[in-house]
Design a protein around this motif. Structure first.
Motif, PDB file in Angstrom:
ATOM      1  N   GLN A   1       0.819  -1.094   0.080  1.00 19.52           N
ATOM      2  CA  GLN A   1       0.034   0.008  -0.021  1.00 19.52           C
ATOM      3  C   GLN A   1       1.060   1.223   0.062  1.00 19.52           C
ATOM      4  O   GLN A   1       1.843   1.333   0.879  1.00 19.52           O
ATOM      5  CB  GLN A   1      -0.844   0.066   1.212  1.00 19.52           C
ATOM      6  CG  GLN A   1      -1.925   1.220   1.363  1.00 19.52           C
ATOM      7  CD  GLN A   1      -2.653   1.309   2.382  1.00 19.52           C
ATOM      8  OE1 GLN A   1      -2.624   0.141   3.266  1.00 19.52           O
ATOM      9  NE2 GLN A   1      -3.656   2.027   2.631  1.00 19.52           N
ATOM     10  N   VAL A   2       0.747   2.211  -0.793  1.00 24.20           N
ATOM     11  CA  VAL A   2       1.265   3.158  -0.960  1.00 24.20           C
ATOM     12  C   VAL A   2       0.885   4.206  -0.202  1.00 24.20           C
ATOM     13  O   VAL A   2      -0.156   4.786   0.037  1.00 24.20           O
ATOM     14  CB  VAL A   2       1.327   3.863  -2.714  1.00 24.20           C
ATOM     15  CG1 VAL A   2       2.123   5.209  -2.586  1.00 24.20           C
ATOM     16  CG2 VAL A   2       1.991   2.911  -3.477  1.00 24.20           C
ATOM     17  N   GLN A   3       1.870   4.962   0.811  1.00 23.96           N
ATOM     18  CA  GLN A   3       1.454   6.028   1.731  1.00 23.96           C
ATOM     19  C   GLN A   3       2.326   7.425   1.474  1.00 23.96           C
ATOM     20  O   GLN A   3       3.664   6.947   1.182  1.00 23.96           O
ATOM     21  CB  GLN A   3       1.599   5.526   3.262  1.00 23.96           C
ATOM     22  CG  GLN A   3       0.546   4.619   3.525  1.00 23.96           C
ATOM     23  CD  GLN A   3       0.526   4.355   5.017  1.00 23.96           C
ATOM     24  OE1 GLN A   3       1.416   4.288   5.651  1.00 23.96           O
ATOM     25  NE2 GLN A   3      -0.590   4.422   5.402  1.00 23.96           N
TER      26      GLN A   3
ATOM     27  N   GLY B   1       6.017   2.249  -0.104  1.00 22.71           N
ATOM     28  CA  GLY B   1       5.336   1.187  -0.661  1.00 22.71           C
ATOM     29  C   GLY B   1       5.206   1.330  -2.121  1.00 22.71           C
ATOM     30  O   GLY B   1       4.602   0.581  -2.858  1.00 22.71           O
TER      31      GLY B   1
ATOM     32  N   TYR C   1      -1.541   8.543  -6.321  1.00 23.76           N
ATOM     33  CA  TYR C   1      -1.496   8.254  -4.866  1.00 23.76           C
ATOM     34  C   TYR C   1      -1.392   9.778  -4.356  1.00 23.76           C
ATOM     35  O   TYR C   1      -0.518  10.707  -4.926  1.00 23.76           O
ATOM     36  CB  TYR C   1      -0.287   7.673  -4.471  1.00 23.76           C
ATOM     37  CG  TYR C   1      -0.385   6.093  -5.021  1.00 23.76           C
ATOM     38  CD1 TYR C   1       0.211   5.629  -6.344  1.00 23.76           C
ATOM     39  CD2 TYR C   1      -1.375   5.380  -4.355  1.00 23.76           C
ATOM     40  CE1 TYR C   1       0.086   4.403  -6.725  1.00 23.76           C
ATOM     41  CE2 TYR C   1      -1.378   3.900  -5.026  1.00 23.76           C
ATOM     42  CZ  TYR C   1      -0.510   3.713  -6.238  1.00 23.76           C
ATOM     43  OH  TYR C   1      -0.581   2.369  -6.654  1.00 23.76           O
TER      44      TYR C   1
END
Length: 123
Positions: free
Chosen positions: A1-3, A26, A112
């Motif tokens: 998961q990209v944060q 991520g 994102y």
């Protein structure tokens, strides 16, 4: 998961400086772009600056000579150094990420986003 996590916003007087930081986690792309966008009340979100993972940078004309995007010590971190700030720079600043570097200035190409950090330039 990209944060994406931004920090560094705040209140500054006209002519002052701030440095924003964005740390991404991520990201699994070999090639990606980290960008900064801003949104003032009642206005659309607009491109400010971006840096491709290979080093190329992009900066919008209205901040050239005042804002600089650079890479942090970690490859997944970028800074936005903002100098000679003006009241019209007041906005929420967002960090964003996308794969590759094509259309690096197009807000619609980023998938994102961070939560944003408020920058207020006022005396």
């Amino acid at each position: 998961q990209v944060q994406l996590v931004e920090s560094g916003g705040g209140l500054v007087q006209p002519g002052g400086s701030l440095r924003l930081s964005c740390t991404a986690s991520g990201l699994s792309f070999n090639s990606y772009t980290l960008g900064w966008f801003r949104q003032a009340p009642g206005k659309e979100r607009e491109f400010v600056a971006a840096r491709w993972s290979a080093g190329t940078t992009f900066t919008t004309d209205s901040v050239k000579g005042r804002f600089t995007i650079s890479r942090g010590n970690a490859a997944n971190r970028v800074y936005l150094q903002m100098n000679s700030l003006k009241p019209e720079d007041t906005a929420v600043y967002y960090c964003a990420a996308k794969a590759g570097y094509y259309s690096a200035t197009d807000v619609k190409q980023y998938y994102y986003w961070g939560q944003g950090t408020q920058v207020t330039v006022s005396s």
